[in-house]
Design a protein around this motif. Structure first.
Motif, short mmCIF file in Angstrom:
data_model
loop_
_atom_site.label_atom_id
_atom_site.label_comp_id
_atom_site.label_asym_id
_atom_site.label_seq_id
_atom_site.Cartn_x
_atom_site.Cartn_y
_atom_site.Cartn_z
N THR A 233 -13.77 -96.01 0.04
CA THR A 233 -12.85 -97.06 0.49
C THR A 233 -13.48 -97.88 1.61
OG1 THR A 233 -10.96 -95.68 -0.09
CG2 THR A 233 -10.55 -97.50 1.42
N VAL B 191 -13.27 -90.10 -0.92
CA VAL B 191 -12.39 -91.25 -1.15
C VAL B 191 -12.43 -92.19 0.05
CG1 VAL B 191 -9.98 -91.96 -1.46
CG2 VAL B 191 -10.90 -90.06 -2.79
N ALA B 192 -12.39 -91.63 1.25
CA ALA B 192 -12.46 -92.45 2.47
C ALA B 192 -13.80 -93.19 2.54
CB ALA B 192 -12.26 -91.58 3.70
N ILE C 54 -14.60 -101.84 1.83
CA ILE C 54 -14.13 -102.73 2.90
C ILE C 54 -15.32 -103.33 3.64
CG2 ILE C 54 -12.93 -102.78 5.13
CD1 ILE C 54 -11.01 -100.66 3.94
N SER D 212 -20.48 -95.35 5.90
CA SER D 212 -19.85 -94.86 4.67
C SER D 212 -20.87 -94.17 3.77
CB SER D 212 -19.19 -96.00 3.92
OG SER D 212 -18.19 -96.59 4.70
#
Length: 151
Positions: A12, A8-9, A16, A53
């Motif tokens: 996210t 999830v991080a 971003i 990410s």
């Protein structure tokens, strides 16, 4: 960390980072007296965030299953870094980039891992002066300068 939390991080931060890159294209390409425009730094930060990410997403594939295990959340560390970031933003203009970045990095390093203060000081100083020298001196960009009483 937990596999679900990391995924999830990662997603996210990926979103971003892409948003940073897209929005940085809306900023003007150059400023008076600067070879590097104000759009370059946010674009590069967004690109770094996207790459990290994607790396985290690929790393979560090899995570072992952690069903039923609860990890203790570290609220104290989170709040220390969060409050430090707020002070960093407030003090950036009055104190200047090098000093505020140096102090923020030392607080961050010591919050994450206590001890080895000299190692933290050396890394924070090298990073602060290195980025300032690279961006301001070599690329002729602009960052908040030194405080008036140090000039």
């Amino acid at each position: 960390m937990s596999k679900t939390f990391d995924r999830v991080a990662a997603l996210t931060f990926l979103a971003i980072g892409v948003l940073f890159m897209i929005e940085s294209l809306q900023i003007s390409k150059s400023t008076y007296g600067s070879v590097v425009g104000p759009n370059v730094f946010p674009f590069l930060l967004g690109l770094i965030l996207v790459v990290l990410s994607i790396k985290l997403l690929f790393e979560t594939i090899g995570y072992p299953s952690t069903r039923g295990e609860k990890q203790r959340l570290q609220y104290k560390k989170f709040w220390m870094i969060f409050i430090s970031a707020i002070f960093y933003a407030i003090l950036l203009e009055p104190i200047g980039y090098v000093i505020t970045t140096f102090l923020f990095l030392i607080i961050g390093f010591q919050t994450v891992e206590k001890g080895s203060i000299w190692k933290s000081i050396v890394i924070a100083a090298c990073f602060s002066f290195g980025v300032y020298g690279l961006y301001v001196k070599m690329l002729q960009g602009t960052l908040p300068s030194w405080p008036i009483w140090l000039k």
